[in-house]
Scaffold this motif. Structure first.
Motif, PDB file in Angstrom:
ATOM      1  N   ILE A 296       0.846  -1.201   0.000  1.00  0.00           N
ATOM      2  CA  ILE A 296       0.000   0.000   0.000  1.00  0.00           C
ATOM      3  C   ILE A 296       0.875   1.243   0.000  1.00  0.00           C
ATOM      4  O   ILE A 296       1.878   1.312   0.713  1.00  0.00           O
ATOM      5  CB  ILE A 296      -0.983  -0.017   1.201  1.00  0.00           C
ATOM      6  N   GLU A 297       0.491   2.171  -0.848  1.00  0.00           N
ATOM      7  CA  GLU A 297       1.154   3.483  -0.885  1.00  0.00           C
ATOM      8  C   GLU A 297       0.226   4.475  -0.217  1.00  0.00           C
ATOM      9  O   GLU A 297      -0.951   4.551  -0.586  1.00  0.00           O
ATOM     10  CB  GLU A 297       1.335   3.952  -2.325  1.00  0.00           C
ATOM     11  N   ILE A 298       0.755   5.226   0.732  1.00  0.00           N
ATOM     12  CA  ILE A 298      -0.048   6.240   1.425  1.00  0.00           C
ATOM     13  C   ILE A 298       0.633   7.585   1.223  1.00  0.00           C
ATOM     14  O   ILE A 298       1.856   7.698   1.432  1.00  0.00           O
ATOM     15  CB  ILE A 298      -0.148   5.941   2.942  1.00  0.00           C
ATOM     16  N   ALA A 303       4.375  13.532   5.939  1.00  0.00           N
ATOM     17  CA  ALA A 303       5.239  12.350   5.763  1.00  0.00           C
ATOM     18  C   ALA A 303       5.669  12.156   4.322  1.00  0.00           C
ATOM     19  O   ALA A 303       6.709  11.562   4.046  1.00  0.00           O
ATOM     20  CB  ALA A 303       4.506  11.106   6.261  1.00  0.00           C
ATOM     21  N   GLY A 304       4.855  12.633   3.382  1.00  0.00           N
ATOM     22  CA  GLY A 304       5.145  12.360   1.975  1.00  0.00           C
ATOM     23  C   GLY A 304       4.600  10.998   1.594  1.00  0.00           C
ATOM     24  O   GLY A 304       3.558  10.575   2.093  1.00  0.00           O
ATOM     25  N   ASN A 305       5.331  10.282   0.749  1.00  0.00           N
ATOM     26  CA  ASN A 305       4.871   8.986   0.249  1.00  0.00           C
ATOM     27  C   ASN A 305       5.402   7.836   1.082  1.00  0.00           C
ATOM     28  O   ASN A 305       6.610   7.710   1.251  1.00  0.00           O
ATOM     29  CB  ASN A 305       5.387   8.794  -1.180  1.00  0.00           C
ATOM     30  N   LEU A 306       4.518   7.006   1.575  1.00  0.00           N
ATOM     31  CA  LEU A 306       4.932   5.834   2.344  1.00  0.00           C
ATOM     32  C   LEU A 306       4.551   4.591   1.561  1.00  0.00           C
ATOM     33  O   LEU A 306       3.462   4.535   0.984  1.00  0.00           O
ATOM     34  CB  LEU A 306       4.223   5.789   3.698  1.00  0.00           C
ATOM     35  N   LEU A 307       5.428   3.588   1.559  1.00  0.00           N
ATOM     36  CA  LEU A 307       5.109   2.315   0.906  1.00  0.00           C
ATOM     37  C   LEU A 307       5.280   1.217   1.937  1.00  0.00           C
ATOM     38  O   LEU A 307       6.369   1.040   2.498  1.00  0.00           O
ATOM     39  CB  LEU A 307       6.043   2.083  -0.283  1.00  0.00           C
ATOM     40  N   LEU A 308       4.186   0.510   2.223  1.00  0.00           N
ATOM     41  CA  LEU A 308       4.255  -0.595   3.188  1.00  0.00           C
ATOM     42  C   LEU A 308       3.941  -1.900   2.459  1.00  0.00           C
ATOM     43  O   LEU A 308       2.956  -1.964   1.715  1.00  0.00           O
ATOM     44  CB  LEU A 308       3.249  -0.383   4.325  1.00  0.00           C
ATOM     45  N   CYS A 309       4.768  -2.908   2.670  1.00  0.00           N
ATOM     46  CA  CYS A 309       4.617  -4.186   1.958  1.00  0.00           C
ATOM     47  C   CYS A 309       4.840  -5.350   2.905  1.00  0.00           C
ATOM     48  O   CYS A 309       5.612  -5.228   3.847  1.00  0.00           O
ATOM     49  CB  CYS A 309       5.720  -4.319   0.924  1.00  0.00           C
ATOM     50  N   GLY A 310       4.214  -6.465   2.619  1.00  0.00           N
ATOM     51  CA  GLY A 310       4.485  -7.655   3.428  1.00  0.00           C
ATOM     52  C   GLY A 310       3.445  -8.728   3.196  1.00  0.00           C
ATOM     53  O   GLY A 310       2.499  -8.538   2.423  1.00  0.00           O
TER      54      GLY A 310
END
Ligand SMILES: NC(=O)C1=CN([C@@H]2O[C@H](COP(=O)(O)OP(=O)(O)OC[C@H]3O[C@@H](n4cnc5c(N)ncnc54)[C@H](OP(=O)(O)O)[C@@H]3O)[C@@H](O)[C@H]2O)C=CC1
Ligand SMILES: N[C@@H](CC=O)C(=O)O
Length: 335
Positions: A296-298, A303-310
């Motif tokens: 997911i990109e938030i 914060a700007g752009n966050l990318l969480l993966c798993g």
């Protein structure tokens, strides 16, 4: 150093586990087999007070004395300190969870259908019973997402998110793309690996993704999303021909959930939430999210752009999120 400091370091926390399927079994195994390790880390002794199932004969590994087919009575039993709900569905999950919350018991659930369908009612029940209500496992498996939205990003202003939120669909689309595997064969593998819902139509029709998008949107924008209003298209019409033609154009098809606030100036403008198969360029960060992995990109103002993966599905990744919530509620409620 245990975080639970007391003269009686072995305070016992009785857990009612509702459901002993793909997810519940992993939770039960961690609580029983890692009992001493968890006690050393937390200072409390977590034990199973009972396990609610549909058919006891399917669960020979659980002592018969712990098994019940009555989740309501178990969840509201006087000696139960925390309820973990991993049955799925709305009935009996909704009446059981709301009663447990109203009676002051913290609840941890993995059930996104429940949380998305009864968002307001469950949060009201939790407030009425002064109970902690946690559902990290309900969105994107092991990826910490609910807690960061509730806490770490709560001072920021999120403008949009885009994500792959269903492990089963991503597993199928990846298998079709990389191995030219037929849809049905890939779906069967996802079922066998424990990624799919008991009713896999919820996965492939995009319903599960829409539930998760509703939860994330409610948290991201501090609002109550009307789940029924979410536009939702699944992957059942995605053919091998579609996948190949996307590949020829340097694209890959993913089931994408997207949500944006149309303007920052008017909080009354409704959110635009959408779930649909989308061809994205191979250079897009979400294009590399493959198999049962979620991503997911938030985008947030500060914060700007966050990318969480798993890992987004499966018994163990989901158990990881449930145990994290379990220890949070124990810390919040009993420390
Ligand atoms: N599998 C996954 O990867 C993930 C699942 N989730 C969510 O976790 C929850 C559980 O999923 P999962 O473990 O895969 O599901 P399963 O179908 O594998 O397990 C469901 C369990 O609940 C029990 N159960 C069902 N109905 C009742 C009832 N009325 N009373 C008592 N027990 C009941 C079943 O008993 P019996 O076995 O005897 O029939 C079974 O043990 C769902 O909400 C799902 O959406 C969340 C994240 C990931
Ligand atoms: N069926 C779901 C399980 C996790 O939420 C999925 O495939 O993502």
């Amino acid at each position: 150093m245990p975080w639970f400091t007391t003269d009686s370091p072995s305070r016992v926390i009785n857990v009612a586990l509702l459901g002993n399927g793909t997810v519940g079994k992993e939770v039960a195994q961690c609580i029983t087999e890692r009992h001493e390790e968890l006690r050393a880390r937390s200072g409390v002794a977590v034990q199973l007070a009972g396990v609610a199932v549909g058919e006891p004969s399917r669960h020979p590994e659980v002592p018969r004395s712990l098994l019940t087919t009555d989740p309501y009575s178990l969840a509201t039993r006087a000696d139960v300190d925390v309820v973990i709900e991993a049955m799925g569905g709305l009935d009996p999950a909704y009446p059981v969870v709301s009663s447990a919350l109203e009676s002051g018991r913290p609840v941890v659930t993995a059930n996104k259908e429940l949380v998305a369908s009864y968002w307001s009612q469950l949060h009201k029940s939790a407030a009425a019973g002064h109970s902690d209500f946690r559902y990290e496992a309900a969105v994107a498996g092991a990826i910490p997402l609910v807690t960061p939205l509730r806490q770490s990003l709560s001072g920021d202003r999120i403008s949009n998110f885009t994500g792959i939120l269903n492990g089963t669909c991503n597993y199928i689309l990846t298998a079709m793309d990389i191995h030219d595997q037929p849809f049905d064969a890939a779906l069967q593998e996802a079922i066998d690996l424990g990624y799919a819902e008991a009713d896999y139509a919820r996965d492939v029709k995009g319903i599960d993704t829409a539930d998760k998008a509703a939860i994330l949107a409610s948290l991201s924008f501090d609002t109550v999303v009307d789940r029924a209003a979410i536009n939702c298209e699944g992957i059942t019409n995605v053919s091998i021909t579609d996948i190949r033609s996307a590949r020829d154009r340097g694209h890959v098809i993913k089931l994408i959930a997207s949500c944006q606030r149309p303007t920052h100036d008017d909080d009354n403008v409704p959110l635009e939430i959408d779930v649909r198969p989308t061809a994205i360029p191979r250079s897009h960060p979400l294009a590399t999210v493959s198999g049962a992995t979620n991503g997911i990109e938030i985008e947030a103002a500060l914060a700007g752009n966050l990318l969480l993966c798993g890992p987004g599905a499966g018994g163990q990744p989901t158990a990881s999120a449930i145990l994290g919530d379990l220890f949070t509620v124990i810390r919040n409620t009993y420390a």
